[in-house]
Design a protein around this motif. Structure first.
Motif, short mmCIF file in Angstrom:
data_model
loop_
_atom_site.label_atom_id
_atom_site.label_comp_id
_atom_site.label_asym_id
_atom_site.label_seq_id
_atom_site.Cartn_x
_atom_site.Cartn_y
_atom_site.Cartn_z
N HIS A 22 0.84 -1.20 0.00
CA HIS A 22 0.00 0.00 0.00
C HIS A 22 0.87 1.25 0.00
O HIS A 22 0.57 2.24 -0.69
CB HIS A 22 -0.93 0.01 1.21
CG HIS A 22 -1.69 1.29 1.36
ND1 HIS A 22 -2.56 1.75 0.41
CD2 HIS A 22 -1.69 2.22 2.35
CE1 HIS A 22 -3.08 2.90 0.80
NE2 HIS A 22 -2.55 3.21 1.98
N HIS A 37 -11.64 7.43 -1.37
CA HIS A 37 -11.13 6.06 -1.48
C HIS A 37 -11.55 5.24 -0.26
O HIS A 37 -11.62 5.76 0.86
CB HIS A 37 -9.61 6.06 -1.55
CG HIS A 37 -9.07 6.34 -2.92
ND1 HIS A 37 -7.77 6.05 -3.27
CD2 HIS A 37 -9.64 6.87 -4.03
CE1 HIS A 37 -7.56 6.39 -4.54
NE2 HIS A 37 -8.68 6.90 -5.01
N HIS A 38 -11.75 3.94 -0.48
CA HIS A 38 -11.93 2.99 0.62
C HIS A 38 -10.57 2.46 1.06
O HIS A 38 -9.66 2.27 0.24
CB HIS A 38 -12.81 1.81 0.19
CG HIS A 38 -12.32 1.07 -1.01
ND1 HIS A 38 -11.23 0.23 -0.99
CD2 HIS A 38 -12.78 1.04 -2.30
CE1 HIS A 38 -11.03 -0.30 -2.19
NE2 HIS A 38 -11.95 0.19 -3.01
N GLU A 39 -10.43 2.21 2.35
CA GLU A 39 -9.25 1.55 2.92
C GLU A 39 -9.75 0.56 3.96
O GLU A 39 -10.18 0.94 5.05
CB GLU A 39 -8.29 2.57 3.54
CG GLU A 39 -7.75 3.58 2.55
CD GLU A 39 -6.66 4.48 3.13
OE1 GLU A 39 -6.23 4.22 4.28
OE2 GLU A 39 -6.25 5.43 2.44
N LEU A 41 -13.66 0.56 7.62
CA LEU A 41 -13.17 1.29 6.46
C LEU A 41 -12.67 2.66 6.91
O LEU A 41 -13.38 3.40 7.61
CB LEU A 41 -14.27 1.48 5.41
CG LEU A 41 -14.81 0.21 4.75
CD1 LEU A 41 -16.02 0.57 3.89
CD2 LEU A 41 -13.74 -0.47 3.92
N ARG A 71 -8.85 11.40 -1.21
CA ARG A 71 -7.48 11.22 -1.68
C ARG A 71 -6.88 12.47 -2.32
O ARG A 71 -5.74 12.83 -2.04
CB ARG A 71 -7.41 10.05 -2.67
CG ARG A 71 -5.99 9.67 -3.05
CD ARG A 71 -5.25 9.04 -1.86
NE ARG A 71 -5.82 7.74 -1.55
CZ ARG A 71 -5.69 7.13 -0.38
NH1 ARG A 71 -5.02 7.72 0.61
NH2 ARG A 71 -6.23 5.96 -0.16
N GLN A 101 -9.88 -5.50 -2.12
CA GLN A 101 -8.75 -5.62 -1.20
C GLN A 101 -8.77 -6.98 -0.50
O GLN A 101 -9.84 -7.50 -0.17
CB GLN A 101 -8.78 -4.51 -0.15
CG GLN A 101 -8.53 -3.13 -0.71
CD GLN A 101 -8.45 -2.07 0.37
OE1 GLN A 101 -9.44 -1.45 0.71
NE2 GLN A 101 -7.24 -1.88 0.93
N THR A 110 -4.13 -0.41 6.15
CA THR A 110 -4.79 -1.02 5.01
C THR A 110 -3.80 -1.66 4.04
O THR A 110 -2.70 -1.14 3.85
CB THR A 110 -5.66 0.01 4.26
OG1 THR A 110 -6.57 -0.65 3.37
CG2 THR A 110 -4.81 0.99 3.45
N VAL A 167 -6.58 0.09 -2.65
CA VAL A 167 -7.50 1.19 -2.40
C VAL A 167 -7.96 1.78 -3.73
O VAL A 167 -7.21 1.80 -4.70
CB VAL A 167 -6.85 2.27 -1.50
CG1 VAL A 167 -6.41 1.66 -0.18
CG2 VAL A 167 -5.67 2.93 -2.18
#
Length: 205
Positions: free
Chosen positions: A16, A55-57, A87, A92, A143, A177, A181
């Motif tokens: 990541h 963004h998702h993490e 999450l 970002r 992910q 994470t 992403v």
């Protein structure tokens, strides 16, 4: 869900770190979110407008019993009460702008709804460095986390945090994470799950 403080660990998975173009400098990043960021599983998540791509993490999240200050690594797991998945939502584009200015990240990380959080399962002394979890968006795998790949173990994270803060009951740690992403958009459905960690779902508006 009685969450006290939300501590977040950044740059804890090497792939990541690489995918965002950051350098692995031997230190993790620590930031915080207010409890108002929490969105329980099953509740809709309203994506903020006018701050760019979100963004998702996907992350393993641990709930603490407390523990106080200066917790030794070998004692740290005695401070864990529960485990789940969550999450860390990140604006970002805004984060990159803030980083380039040397400014804090709160505007990109601590907006309302920025911490979707699953229901906690009791910690039963499982090896937290031997867990796996996945995030699917609209049925597509985004992910796949393997906690053995963490640069900083959960025990070490607790130790590091306790050197600055006296850890209290209800504190939680978003533990970092893995790679993968990507942006979210209104209408997306997220399914975050792992063995022993439950299955948690959110829709985004």
């Amino acid at each position: 869900m009685n969450v006290n403080r939300i501590f977040c660990i950044g740059r804890n998975y090497a792939k990541h770190v690489a995918e965002l173009g950051n350098a692995a400098d031997g230190e993790c990043v620590i930031f915080m979110k207010p409890a108002s960021c929490v969105v329980e599983a099953g509740e809709p998540v309203v994506l903020p407008k006018h701050i760019g791509t979100i963004h998702h993490e996907a992350e393993l999240v641990v709930l603490l019993t407390g523990g106080g200050r200066d917790i030794a690594v070998e004692d740290a797991m005695g401070c864990v009460a529960g485990i789940t998945l969550g999450l860390d939502l990140t604006a970002r584009d805004l984060q990159n702008t803030l980083k380039n200015k040397g400014a804090p990240w709160e505007l990109a990380k601590a907006f309302d709804g920025a911490a979707p959080l699953g229901d906690f399962k009791p910690y039963l002394e499982q090896d937290l460095q031997a867990l796996e979890f996945t995030l699917h968006i609209n049925g597509e795998l985004r992910q796949h986390g393997r906690t053995r790949e963490m640069l900083y173990t959960v025990a070490r994270q607790i130790h590091i945090l306790s050197q600055t803060w006296s850890l209290e009951p209800g504190d939680v740690i978003y533990t970092g994470t893995p790679e993968g992403v990507a942006p979210l958009k209104p209408g997306d459905r997220a399914v975050l799950e792992g063995r022993g960690l439950g299955r948690h779902e959110w829709t985004f508006a």
